[in-house]
Design a protein around this motif. Structure first.
Motif, short mmCIF file in Angstrom:
data_model
loop_
_atom_site.label_atom_id
_atom_site.label_comp_id
_atom_site.label_asym_id
_atom_site.label_seq_id
_atom_site.Cartn_x
_atom_site.Cartn_y
_atom_site.Cartn_z
N THR A 136 0.85 -1.19 0.00
CA THR A 136 0.00 0.00 0.00
C THR A 136 0.89 1.24 0.00
OG1 THR A 136 -0.15 -0.16 2.42
CG2 THR A 136 -1.96 -1.08 1.12
N LEU A 137 0.65 2.12 -0.97
CA LEU A 137 1.54 3.25 -1.18
C LEU A 137 0.76 4.56 -1.10
CD1 LEU A 137 4.46 4.10 -1.96
CD2 LEU A 137 3.75 3.93 -4.36
N ALA A 138 1.06 5.36 -0.08
CA ALA A 138 0.47 6.69 0.06
C ALA A 138 1.33 7.69 -0.71
CB ALA A 138 0.37 7.07 1.53
N TYR A 139 0.84 8.93 -0.78
CA TYR A 139 1.59 9.93 -1.56
C TYR A 139 1.37 11.33 -0.99
CZ TYR A 139 -2.75 11.56 -3.72
OH TYR A 139 -4.00 12.10 -3.94
N ILE A 140 2.31 12.19 -1.33
CA ILE A 140 2.16 13.62 -1.10
C ILE A 140 2.55 14.32 -2.38
CG2 ILE A 140 4.51 13.83 -0.13
CD1 ILE A 140 3.43 16.15 1.60
N GLU A 141 1.73 15.28 -2.80
CA GLU A 141 2.02 15.99 -4.05
C GLU A 141 2.98 17.14 -3.74
OE1 GLU A 141 -0.35 17.80 -7.94
OE2 GLU A 141 -1.48 16.95 -6.24
N SER A 142 4.08 17.18 -4.47
CA SER A 142 5.09 18.21 -4.27
C SER A 142 4.63 19.53 -4.90
CB SER A 142 6.42 17.79 -4.89
OG SER A 142 6.87 16.57 -4.34
N PRO A 143 5.09 20.64 -4.37
CA PRO A 143 4.73 21.93 -4.96
C PRO A 143 5.14 21.99 -6.43
CG PRO A 143 5.80 22.24 -2.83
CD PRO A 143 5.95 20.80 -3.18
N SER A 144 4.27 22.49 -7.27
CA SER A 144 4.55 22.49 -8.71
C SER A 144 5.66 23.47 -9.08
CB SER A 144 3.27 22.85 -9.49
OG SER A 144 2.78 24.11 -9.07
N ASN A 145 5.91 24.46 -8.23
CA ASN A 145 6.93 25.46 -8.56
C ASN A 145 8.33 25.00 -8.19
OD1 ASN A 145 6.28 25.66 -5.77
ND2 ASN A 145 7.24 27.68 -5.68
N VAL A 146 8.44 23.88 -7.49
CA VAL A 146 9.76 23.35 -7.11
C VAL A 146 10.00 22.08 -7.91
CG1 VAL A 146 11.23 22.55 -5.24
CG2 VAL A 146 9.54 24.33 -4.80
N ASN A 147 10.75 22.21 -8.99
CA ASN A 147 10.93 21.08 -9.90
C ASN A 147 12.39 20.95 -10.28
OD1 ASN A 147 10.18 18.93 -11.49
ND2 ASN A 147 9.68 20.19 -13.27
N VAL A 148 13.23 20.77 -9.26
CA VAL A 148 14.67 20.66 -9.49
C VAL A 148 15.18 19.36 -8.89
CG1 VAL A 148 16.94 21.67 -9.04
CG2 VAL A 148 14.99 23.16 -9.48
N ASN A 149 15.74 18.51 -9.72
CA ASN A 149 16.39 17.28 -9.28
C ASN A 149 17.74 17.24 -9.97
OD1 ASN A 149 17.13 14.78 -8.43
ND2 ASN A 149 15.36 13.70 -9.22
N ILE A 150 18.80 17.46 -9.23
CA ILE A 150 20.11 17.74 -9.83
C ILE A 150 20.84 16.45 -10.18
CG2 ILE A 150 22.35 18.84 -9.49
CD1 ILE A 150 20.97 20.80 -7.59
N ASP A 151 20.91 16.19 -11.49
CA ASP A 151 21.70 15.07 -12.02
C ASP A 151 22.73 15.53 -13.04
OD1 ASP A 151 20.54 12.88 -10.60
OD2 ASP A 151 18.78 12.99 -11.89
N THR A 152 22.48 16.66 -13.66
CA THR A 152 23.37 17.16 -14.72
C THR A 152 23.71 18.62 -14.46
OG1 THR A 152 21.56 17.99 -16.12
CG2 THR A 152 22.17 15.64 -16.36
N MET A 153 24.67 19.15 -15.24
CA MET A 153 25.03 20.57 -15.10
C MET A 153 23.88 21.47 -15.52
SD MET A 153 27.82 21.09 -13.59
CE MET A 153 27.77 22.86 -13.84
N ASP A 154 23.03 21.02 -16.45
CA ASP A 154 21.84 21.79 -16.80
C ASP A 154 20.90 21.90 -15.59
OD1 ASP A 154 22.65 22.26 -19.38
OD2 ASP A 154 21.51 20.60 -20.25
N ASP A 155 20.79 20.80 -14.83
CA ASP A 155 19.98 20.83 -13.61
C ASP A 155 20.58 21.80 -12.60
OD1 ASP A 155 18.31 18.83 -14.68
OD2 ASP A 155 19.55 17.24 -13.82
N TRP A 156 21.91 21.79 -12.51
CA TRP A 156 22.59 22.69 -11.57
C TRP A 156 22.30 24.15 -11.92
CZ3 TRP A 156 25.24 21.32 -7.20
CH2 TRP A 156 25.91 22.35 -6.53
N LYS A 157 22.37 24.46 -13.22
CA LYS A 157 22.07 25.83 -13.67
C LYS A 157 20.61 26.18 -13.35
CE LYS A 157 22.96 29.63 -16.06
NZ LYS A 157 21.65 30.24 -16.19
#
Length: 232
Positions: free
Chosen positions: A200-221
């Motif tokens: 059973t998996l519950a969830y929380i919806e993340s704020p739509s204005n925060v969409n940064v997951n840093i994997d690349t230098m483009d993400d860092w920028k």
């Protein structure tokens, strides 16, 4: 509920070298997660799991507990997350210390807040689910009910298996994808079912204005640009 907070941060990042302690707006990336997690009212203990001496040194400067150095076998490019969590739980079990659940907080998602962490934990506890993940809504154009695969006749058919296409955007059911900001899982699910998610998996919806997951230098920028417009 007795919850162990784990911040995993291995060395050896290739796309963004040393990203876990690379300075973002003057602060090590690790610090963004440490500061908000330490302020949580629901985490019983907060630790770093790392194989890297430089990361451990920064954690010590931030007064983040580092109870052990993660074995190198659990810190490879292809190392899954589950054994890292199980290693932490077994470390404490060997000392007679047990936790009801684990809260995993990724360094690469730096803009979460203490309120978001605590809200997620409260939803998790109230739901009585095996686990909880943070999610974002899938844009309508990528909704599974509007997604196709090529069949054996070289024609398109809906991935959902439905025969008819939902015509109106307003009629589409909401769909979500994991965004990796937070994971919460009961200890028995982690150790006995060998699963991050359980049944059973519950969830929380993340704020739509925060969409940064840093994997690349483009993400860092992207993270740097976010901070210019949204100083913390």
């Amino acid at each position: 509920m007795n919850i162990l907070g784990i911040i995993p941060a291995r060395g050896g990042s290739k796309a963004v070298r040393g990203k876990n302690i690379k300075l973002l707006a003057g602060k090590p990336l690790l610090q963004y997660t440490v500061d908000v997690a330490k302020a949580s009212k629901h985490l019983s203990k907060l630790i770093l799991s790392s194989d890297d001496d430089a990361i451990i040194n920064v954690a010590n400067q931030l007064n983040l507990e580092v109870p052990y150095k993660r074995p190198s076998g659990l810190a490879q490019d292809n190392s899954p997350t589950l054994p890292v969590i199980q290693h932490a739980l077994n470390f404490y079990r060997n000392q007679g210390i047990n936790f009801d659940a684990v809260c995993l907080l990724q360094v690469t998602s730096p803009f979460k807040t203490t309120k978001f962490i605590d809200n997620a934990i409260e939803i998790f506890i109230k739901s009585k689910a095996d686990a909880l993940v943070s999610v974002k809504k899938v844009p309508d154009e990528y909704n599974p009910h509007w997604t196709f695969k090529v069949n054996k006749n070289d024609c398109l058919e809906l991935l959902t298996g439905e025969e008819k296409i939902i015509g109106r955007r307003q009629d589409l059911p909401k769909a979500y994808h994991r965004d990796g900001i937070i994971y919460l899982t009961k200890t028995n699910v982690l150790l006995e079912q060998n699963s991050l998610y359980g049944d059973t998996l519950a969830y929380i919806e993340s704020p739509s204005n925060v969409n940064v997951n840093i994997d690349t230098m483009d993400d860092w920028k992207k993270a740097e640009d976010y901070l210019k417009n949204n100083p913390l």
